[in-house]
Design a protein around this motif. Structure first.
Motif, short mmCIF file in Angstrom:
data_model
loop_
_atom_site.label_atom_id
_atom_site.label_comp_id
_atom_site.label_asym_id
_atom_site.label_seq_id
_atom_site.Cartn_x
_atom_site.Cartn_y
_atom_site.Cartn_z
N LEU A 71 32.70 26.59 64.75
CA LEU A 71 32.40 27.49 63.80
C LEU A 71 31.63 27.15 62.68
O LEU A 71 31.06 27.71 61.83
N GLY A 72 32.26 25.66 62.16
CA GLY A 72 31.58 25.27 60.88
C GLY A 72 30.09 25.27 61.03
O GLY A 72 29.45 25.52 59.94
N PHE A 73 29.76 24.66 62.01
CA PHE A 73 28.32 24.35 62.17
C PHE A 73 27.60 25.55 62.45
O PHE A 73 26.62 25.54 61.88
N TRP A 74 28.29 26.58 63.06
CA TRP A 74 27.25 27.85 63.24
C TRP A 74 27.11 28.42 62.00
O TRP A 74 26.18 29.06 61.79
N ASN A 75 28.20 28.44 61.14
CA ASN A 75 28.01 29.02 59.72
C ASN A 75 27.09 28.37 59.13
O ASN A 75 26.18 28.70 58.19
#
Length: 309
Positions: free
Chosen positions: A172-176
């Motif tokens: 999720l952090g990378f997607w954000n």
């Protein structure tokens, strides 16, 4: 107690070094340095390695208390006070456990929002939702520190369960990070594609088996496409030429070539589907239907490529 602290700090340092190496590998694969940092498996700051061994504590705390009598008097949930100083190794565990649950709550809330908010509709009028990986553990399986010696069934596979939180937080952090200004939309599309279930299974195929063998040139292209890198086959041709459909300049990243005519993604999909249907009909005959129209009774969110009545 001092030796216990030294042991866990040593393990902590080794885990931290491994994660740092992963970040360096991400940068070497072509991600911008800032993006590589944001890809680290944590959302709310702190050291992700400290969270990586919360599950280890869940597994070993009961055996430690059974094997070493002084540990039976230790309360890992106790906070430091005027008349009591908690060991630093346990305060770090408390902080890591708390932060890990905070990350879990954030990921779970975001996934729930993705699952409830319609992203778009297909031409058949079916609702589609944002993608996110499966496998986030249930909240009630994440035990509080006070239950780390309770004998609960949730202590089994605790390492894997807590590690899943770290992995989902990383995703999720990378997607954000891919939604930030200045990041090409292509990278977000590629990230969703390679995040699909078993999307990288071909990399684990054992080449000693004939059916799993892939020609070197094909494997090189597949890996370069997966990493979003320019294709050697395209770069080897020298200056870009007008070889794409409609006389467009050749795309060294391969995006245009993957959607050209019968050799594009759609054509390859249809050819593979036809071959699959042929094999299935050799067994089940006309019970096999390709791209069935009457599918809402058993699949209301997408139309299957093939079904057996």
């Amino acid at each position: 107690q001092a030796s216990l602290t030294a042991h866990w700090h040593d393990k902590h340092r080794r885990l931290r070094g491994g994660l740092a190496g992963a970040v360096r590998a991400c940068a070497a694969a072509g991600a911008p340095p800032g993006q590589a940092r944001r890809a680290r498996p944590h959302l709310h700051g702190g050291d992700p390695a400290s969270r990586a061994w919360v599950g280890t504590w869940a597994l070993v705390w009961t055996p430690l208390r059974q094997l070493h009598a002084p540990f039976r008097a230790v309360d890992i949930t106790a906070k430091s006070a005027a008349d009591f100083q908690q060991l630093s190794i346990f305060t770090e565990l408390q902080d890591a456990h708390s932060t890990l649950l905070d990350d879990y709550d954030y990921v779970a809330r975001t996934y729930e929002q993705y699952d409830r908010q319609v992203f778009d509709y297909c031409k058949e009028g079916l609702a589609h939702f944002r993608f996110h990986p499966d496998g986030l553990p249930d909240r009630d399986t994440l035990l509080p520190l006070a239950c780390f010696d309770s004998g609960s069934e949730h202590l089994q596979s605790a390492q894997r369960r807590y590690s899943q939180i770290i992995h989902h937080a990383a995703w999720l952090g990378f997607w954000n990070a891919l939604q930030l200004p200045g990041v090409a939309r292509r990278e977000a599309v590629r990230f969703i594609a390679v995040s699909q279930y078993q999307a990288g299974a071909f990399l684990n195929a054992v080449p000693s088996r004939r059916d799993f063998r892939i020609p070197t040139w094909a494997l090189r292209i597949a890996v370069q496409r997966r990493l979003g890198l320019p294709l050697d086959e395209a770069l080897a041709r020298g200056a870009p030429t007008c070889s794409a459909r409609g006389g467009k300049v050749q795309d060294p990243l391969g995006d245009a070539a993957s959607n050209i005519g019968r050799l594009g993604h759609c054509g390859r999909h249809n050819s593979l589907l036809a071959a699959l249907a042929k094999v299935m009909r050799s067994v089940w005959g006309m019970l096999v239907e390709v791209e069935p129209r009457d599918h809402l009774g058993y699949s209301n969110d997408y139309r299957p490529d093939v079904s057996v009545a």
